[in-house]
Write a protein that holds these residues in place. Structure first.
Motif, PDB file in Angstrom:
ATOM      1  N   VAL A  24      -7.831   1.262  -2.196  1.00  0.00           N
ATOM      2  CA  VAL A  24      -8.619   0.419  -1.058  1.00  0.00           C
ATOM      3  C   VAL A  24      -9.065   1.278  -0.050  1.00  0.00           C
ATOM      4  O   VAL A  24      -9.805   0.558   0.796  1.00  0.00           O
ATOM      5  CB  VAL A  24      -7.336  -0.643  -0.456  1.00  0.00           C
ATOM      6  N   MET A  25      -8.892   2.386   0.009  1.00  0.00           N
ATOM      7  CA  MET A  25      -9.497   3.385   1.087  1.00  0.00           C
ATOM      8  C   MET A  25      -9.275   4.814   0.590  1.00  0.00           C
ATOM      9  O   MET A  25      -8.488   5.138   0.054  1.00  0.00           O
ATOM     10  CB  MET A  25      -8.348   3.379   2.410  1.00  0.00           C
ATOM     11  N   TYR A  26     -10.471   5.218   0.644  1.00  0.00           N
ATOM     12  CA  TYR A  26     -10.763   6.756   0.443  1.00  0.00           C
ATOM     13  C   TYR A  26     -11.209   7.458   1.420  1.00  0.00           C
ATOM     14  O   TYR A  26     -12.173   7.018   2.206  1.00  0.00           O
ATOM     15  CB  TYR A  26     -11.476   7.046  -0.622  1.00  0.00           C
ATOM     16  N   CYS A  27     -10.706   8.629   2.049  1.00  0.00           N
ATOM     17  CA  CYS A  27     -11.211   9.421   3.246  1.00  0.00           C
ATOM     18  C   CYS A  27     -10.749  10.823   2.790  1.00  0.00           C
ATOM     19  O   CYS A  27      -9.895  11.224   2.370  1.00  0.00           O
ATOM     20  CB  CYS A  27     -10.969   9.028   4.368  1.00  0.00           C
ATOM     21  N   GLU A  28     -11.783  11.756   3.520  1.00  0.00           N
ATOM     22  CA  GLU A  28     -11.382  13.206   3.659  1.00  0.00           C
ATOM     23  C   GLU A  28     -11.047  13.467   4.996  1.00  0.00           C
ATOM     24  O   GLU A  28     -11.777  13.255   5.812  1.00  0.00           O
ATOM     25  CB  GLU A  28     -12.550  14.244   3.187  1.00  0.00           C
ATOM     26  N   HIS A  29      -9.537  13.773   5.149  1.00  0.00           N
ATOM     27  CA  HIS A  29      -8.982  14.142   6.420  1.00  0.00           C
ATOM     28  C   HIS A  29      -9.194  15.632   6.555  1.00  0.00           C
ATOM     29  O   HIS A  29      -8.610  16.501   5.862  1.00  0.00           O
ATOM     30  CB  HIS A  29      -7.449  13.821   6.411  1.00  0.00           C
ATOM     31  N   THR A  57      -5.534   5.651  -0.518  1.00  0.00           N
ATOM     32  CA  THR A  57      -4.660   4.477  -0.296  1.00  0.00           C
ATOM     33  C   THR A  57      -4.725   3.648  -1.373  1.00  0.00           C
ATOM     34  O   THR A  57      -5.979   3.099  -1.588  1.00  0.00           O
ATOM     35  CB  THR A  57      -4.578   4.006   0.969  1.00  0.00           C
ATOM     36  N   LYS A  58      -3.878   3.101  -2.086  1.00  0.00           N
ATOM     37  CA  LYS A  58      -3.931   2.375  -3.328  1.00  0.00           C
ATOM     38  C   LYS A  58      -2.930   0.940  -3.136  1.00  0.00           C
ATOM     39  O   LYS A  58      -1.873   1.204  -2.261  1.00  0.00           O
ATOM     40  CB  LYS A  58      -3.652   3.015  -4.685  1.00  0.00           C
ATOM     41  N   LEU A 114       0.826  -1.207   0.001  1.00  0.00           N
ATOM     42  CA  LEU A 114       0.128  -0.055   0.109  1.00  0.00           C
ATOM     43  C   LEU A 114       0.711   1.223  -0.057  1.00  0.00           C
ATOM     44  O   LEU A 114       1.976   1.196   0.600  1.00  0.00           O
ATOM     45  CB  LEU A 114      -0.998   0.030   1.158  1.00  0.00           C
ATOM     46  N   HIS A 115       0.524   2.431  -0.696  1.00  0.00           N
ATOM     47  CA  HIS A 115       0.723   3.579  -0.433  1.00  0.00           C
ATOM     48  C   HIS A 115      -0.335   4.741  -0.605  1.00  0.00           C
ATOM     49  O   HIS A 115      -1.382   4.246  -0.928  1.00  0.00           O
ATOM     50  CB  HIS A 115       1.808   3.992  -1.654  1.00  0.00           C
ATOM     51  N   THR A 116      -0.207   5.781  -0.035  1.00  0.00           N
ATOM     52  CA  THR A 116      -1.139   6.668   0.251  1.00  0.00           C
ATOM     53  C   THR A 116      -0.757   8.039  -0.541  1.00  0.00           C
ATOM     54  O   THR A 116       0.456   8.498  -0.306  1.00  0.00           O
ATOM     55  CB  THR A 116      -1.274   7.028   1.478  1.00  0.00           C
TER      56      THR A 116
END
Length: 150
Positions: free
Chosen positions: A134-139, A126-127, A99-101
């Motif tokens: 694999v992960m999406y969000c808004e921080h 994150t891919k 994984l990397h973001t």
């Protein structure tokens, strides 16, 4: 690495990408122990082999923790986390995936409750090695405005 950025120093569209991290069996076991989530989807290889996904899948909370944790190489003492929104796990993570973001600066708005700060949205994706998300969000960050401390 510590950076010192005021709200005004952020630029919409600016991006940074983390280094990679390969997911291991130990990650699954330790996360299950920390959270108490021993669901078979994460822990039972035999059962998972009979399911459509064919193998164990990472806990969403583990994917989130690792994906966001990868970004913690850049610390801004003028900012703090206000929260996360729109959290999604569109593709599963398996043992052996790397994984990397990528963090992209999105919307920036003044904060009406704290005039000394503004809100910066970091679009966090994150891919894994095949490029799938694999992960999406808004921080959401609360960031000190220039001159607010004076």
């Amino acid at each position: 690495m510590e950076i010192s950025q005021f709200f005004e120093d952020y630029e919409p569209g600016a991006q940074r990408r983390t280094t990679g991290r390969t997911i291991t069996e130990t990650d699954f076991v330790v996360h299950a122990g920390h959270t108490g989530d021993f669901f078979p989807h994460h822990m039972d290889a035999e059962w998972c082999a009979t399911q459509p996904f064919g193998q164990r899948i990472a806990h969403g909370t583990m994917t989130f923790a690792i994906g966001v944790g990868l970004t913690a190489t850049q610390i801004n003492p003028r900012a703090f986390t206000y929260g996360y929104e729109r959290l999604r796990f569109p593709t599963p993570v398996h043992i052996g995936d790397t994984l990397h973001t990528t963090v992209t600066i999105g919307e920036m708005t003044p904060d009406t409750k704290r005039p000394s700060h503004g809100r910066v949205v970091e679009i966090t994706e994150t891919k894994k090695q095949d490029g799938s998300t694999v992960m999406y969000c808004e921080h959401i960050l609360m960031v000190e405005k220039r001159g607010a401390a004076a």
